[in-house]
Design a protein around this motif. Structure first.
Motif, PDB file in Angstrom:
ATOM      1  N   LEU A 359       0.828  -1.204   0.000  1.00  0.00           N
ATOM      2  CA  LEU A 359       0.000   0.000   0.000  1.00  0.00           C
ATOM      3  C   LEU A 359       0.862   1.253   0.000  1.00  0.00           C
ATOM      4  CD1 LEU A 359      -2.956   0.949   0.095  1.00  0.00           C
ATOM      5  CD2 LEU A 359      -2.761   0.986   2.598  1.00  0.00           C
ATOM      6  N   GLY A 360       1.974   1.204   0.710  1.00  0.00           N
ATOM      7  CA  GLY A 360       2.885   2.345   0.769  1.00  0.00           C
ATOM      8  C   GLY A 360       3.524   2.672  -0.561  1.00  0.00           C
ATOM      9  N   GLY A 362       1.700   2.409  -3.339  1.00  0.00           N
ATOM     10  CA  GLY A 362       0.589   2.726  -4.225  1.00  0.00           C
ATOM     11  C   GLY A 362       0.007   1.535  -4.950  1.00  0.00           C
ATOM     12  N   VAL A 364      -2.420  -0.629  -4.713  1.00  0.00           N
ATOM     13  CA  VAL A 364      -3.624  -0.781  -3.894  1.00  0.00           C
ATOM     14  C   VAL A 364      -4.261  -2.150  -4.073  1.00  0.00           C
ATOM     15  CG1 VAL A 364      -5.904   0.153  -3.403  1.00  0.00           C
ATOM     16  CG2 VAL A 364      -4.006   1.701  -3.929  1.00  0.00           C
ATOM     17  N   ASP A 391      -5.369   3.704   6.374  1.00  0.00           N
ATOM     18  CA  ASP A 391      -4.487   4.176   5.301  1.00  0.00           C
ATOM     19  C   ASP A 391      -5.135   3.974   3.931  1.00  0.00           C
ATOM     20  OD1 ASP A 391      -2.611   4.920   7.126  1.00  0.00           O
ATOM     21  OD2 ASP A 391      -1.299   3.184   6.835  1.00  0.00           O
ATOM     22  N   ARG A 394      -7.564   6.655   3.217  1.00  0.00           N
ATOM     23  CA  ARG A 394      -6.897   7.926   2.908  1.00  0.00           C
ATOM     24  C   ARG A 394      -6.291   7.917   1.500  1.00  0.00           C
ATOM     25  NH1 ARG A 394      -1.651   8.819   3.389  1.00  0.00           N
ATOM     26  NH2 ARG A 394      -1.389   6.999   4.756  1.00  0.00           N
ATOM     27  N   ILE A 395      -5.718   6.770   1.102  1.00  0.00           N
ATOM     28  CA  ILE A 395      -4.993   6.699  -0.167  1.00  0.00           C
ATOM     29  C   ILE A 395      -5.928   6.432  -1.350  1.00  0.00           C
ATOM     30  CG2 ILE A 395      -3.278   5.333  -1.451  1.00  0.00           C
ATOM     31  CD1 ILE A 395      -1.830   4.914   1.237  1.00  0.00           C
ATOM     32  N   ALA A 396      -6.879   5.524  -1.130  1.00  0.00           N
ATOM     33  CA  ALA A 396      -7.708   5.104  -2.273  1.00  0.00           C
ATOM     34  C   ALA A 396      -9.170   4.956  -1.884  1.00  0.00           C
ATOM     35  CB  ALA A 396      -7.169   3.792  -2.839  1.00  0.00           C
ATOM     36  N   TYR A 401     -11.999   0.320  -1.695  1.00  0.00           N
ATOM     37  CA  TYR A 401     -12.008   0.518  -0.243  1.00  0.00           C
ATOM     38  C   TYR A 401     -13.336   0.056   0.343  1.00  0.00           C
ATOM     39  CZ  TYR A 401     -12.716   2.702   4.253  1.00  0.00           C
ATOM     40  OH  TYR A 401     -13.014   2.892   5.579  1.00  0.00           O
TER      41      TYR A 401
END
Length: 411
Positions: A359-360, A362, A364, A391, A394-396, A401
């Motif tokens: 995830l860090g 990208g 996903v 996380d 927040r990211i996706a 999600y």
């Protein structure tokens, strides 16, 4: 000066005045069917020398608890009285004196049983149960049941210490076993995110370990405290606690202990984002592991989990904390190919680290696929996946999600 012989016997037995009174009262109850009435005050009179010759029943109970005759415990019979009262003499001797015929001893009643002596066979029985506890912990991990079972086993070890006399070697082994059990309770509490309980267990475990003088268990306890502070996000305290473990002489005698100390140091250093120090500590961990003799005996709590797979897993932890997700992913993959089958909890934790690393970067979809594969039974793993969920939102934010959240909420 007081009764120094009795004071030394208490020290050898590891008993306080209160515990001696309790043990004597229990011994009296076994002999008479009624609990004794020995109080702390009575014990103080014995120790001060004010009571030079306790009552007969108390003398017999003291001999049973401490494994020594009253005169060997510093008590002095009144002038003109024998050091052993008629009721305390072996039955066969009284029989012979009464009949004047020595051969009557052959048909006399047997002498009272000798006081129980605790030996290494008792310790080994406790250690066998401790090994089963370790195995259960690696399978389940972090639950209250494991914590309670560990504390119960520690209490049994300490109760055995008070049951009878033992050698200095056995005494130390009993304290070391108790300390190891409390340390396992500490780790179960840490793993279950019960941090206040874990800190309390540390204090008790450290005290017991000092009584044992066992360097291996001292290492485990302070290394665990370093990990506890790491989970609490307190890197300075964590580094200080882990340094206590790393400076013990056992790390110089056995490179495998040194390796674990370095690997856990790297995981803590990740919180400081000191990349050079992380790399240096991991290098030291790997180098020390190569020097370790695989045939050397080591305690079960160490051999059950620490190997090359754990080094890679701790490296993944360090790199994640240091903001190096690509390196964390590589280390997690390496770890997962090496894990032994019984390390179910460790595998789940490392897989959760892998999902965070993906995830860090990208990635996903890959991260969610990895997270879906995880057995989230363990409290620590659930906490890690809670962080992953935050996380991911927040990211996706979006359909992926939403799909993950539905699965995670239903889990």
């Amino acid at each position: 000066m007081g009764n120094q012989a009795l004071q030394m016997a208490l020290a050898d037995a590891g008993l306080t005045q209160e515990k001696l009174a309790e043990a004597v009262n229990r011994a009296i109850e076994r002999m008479t069917g009624r609990p004794g009435r020995v109080s702390d005050r009575v014990v103080r009179r014995w120790l001060s020398g004010q009571t030079r010759w306790p009552h007969e029943l108390q003398r017999r109970a003291l001999a049973a608890v401490l494994g020594r005759e009253p005169t060997a415990l510093g008590f002095v019979p009144p002038p003109g009285r024998p050091s052993v009262a008629p009721s305390e003499e072996p039955v066969n001797r009284r029989q012979a004196l009464a009949t004047g015929v020595a051969l009557s001893a052959a048909v006399a009643a047997p002498a009272p049983a000798a006081p129980y002596r605790v030996g290494m066979s008792d310790v080994r029985a406790l250690q066998s149960r401790f090994a089963k506890l370790i195995a259960a912990d690696h399978k389940k991990g972090g639950d209250k049941e494991t914590e309670t079972a560990a504390l119960t086993l520690a209490d049994e070890a300490l109760a055995l210490r008070q049951r009878g006399a033992c050698s200095q070697r056995v005494r130390r082994a009993l304290y070391a076993t108790a300390a190891a059990c409390v340390s396992s309770a500490m780790w179960a509490a840490t793993d279950g995110r019960r941090f206040d309980a874990a800190l309390r267990h540390h204090e008790r475990a450290a005290s017991l370990a000092q009584e044992s003088g066992d360097q291996a268990i001292l290492f485990r306890i302070w290394s665990h405290k370093g990990s506890l502070y790491r989970h609490l996000g307190r890197p300075v305290d964590a580094l200080d606690a882990n340094d206590v473990a790393r400076r013990l002489s056992i790390t110089r005698r056995d490179p495998l202990f040194a390796s674990l100390g370095h690997a856990r140091h790297a995981a803590i250093l990740g919180l400081t984002r000191d990349k050079a120090s992380v790399d240096r500590a991991l290098g030291c961990a790997r180098e020390a592991m190569l020097r370790a003799d695989p045939g050397e005996w080591r305690p079960v709590w160490l051999t059950a989990f620490y190997d090359e797979a754990e080094v890679h897993s701790l490296a993944a932890t360090a790199y994640l904390a240091a903001g190096r997700p690509a390196e964390a992913e590589a280390q997690a993959h390496a770890s997962l190919t090496l894990f032994r089958p019984h390390l179910a909890r460790s595998r789940a934790i490392t897989t959760a680290r892998l999902a965070r690393a993906q995830l860090g970067q990208g990635e996903v979809e890959r991260a969610v696929a990895t997270a879906v594969s995880i057995d989230a039974e363990h409290p620590r793993v659930r906490s890690m996946l809670d962080s992953f969920t935050r996380d991911l939102r927040r990211i996706a934010p979006g359909p992926l999600y939403d799909s993950w959240e539905q699965q995670w909420t239903a889990a």
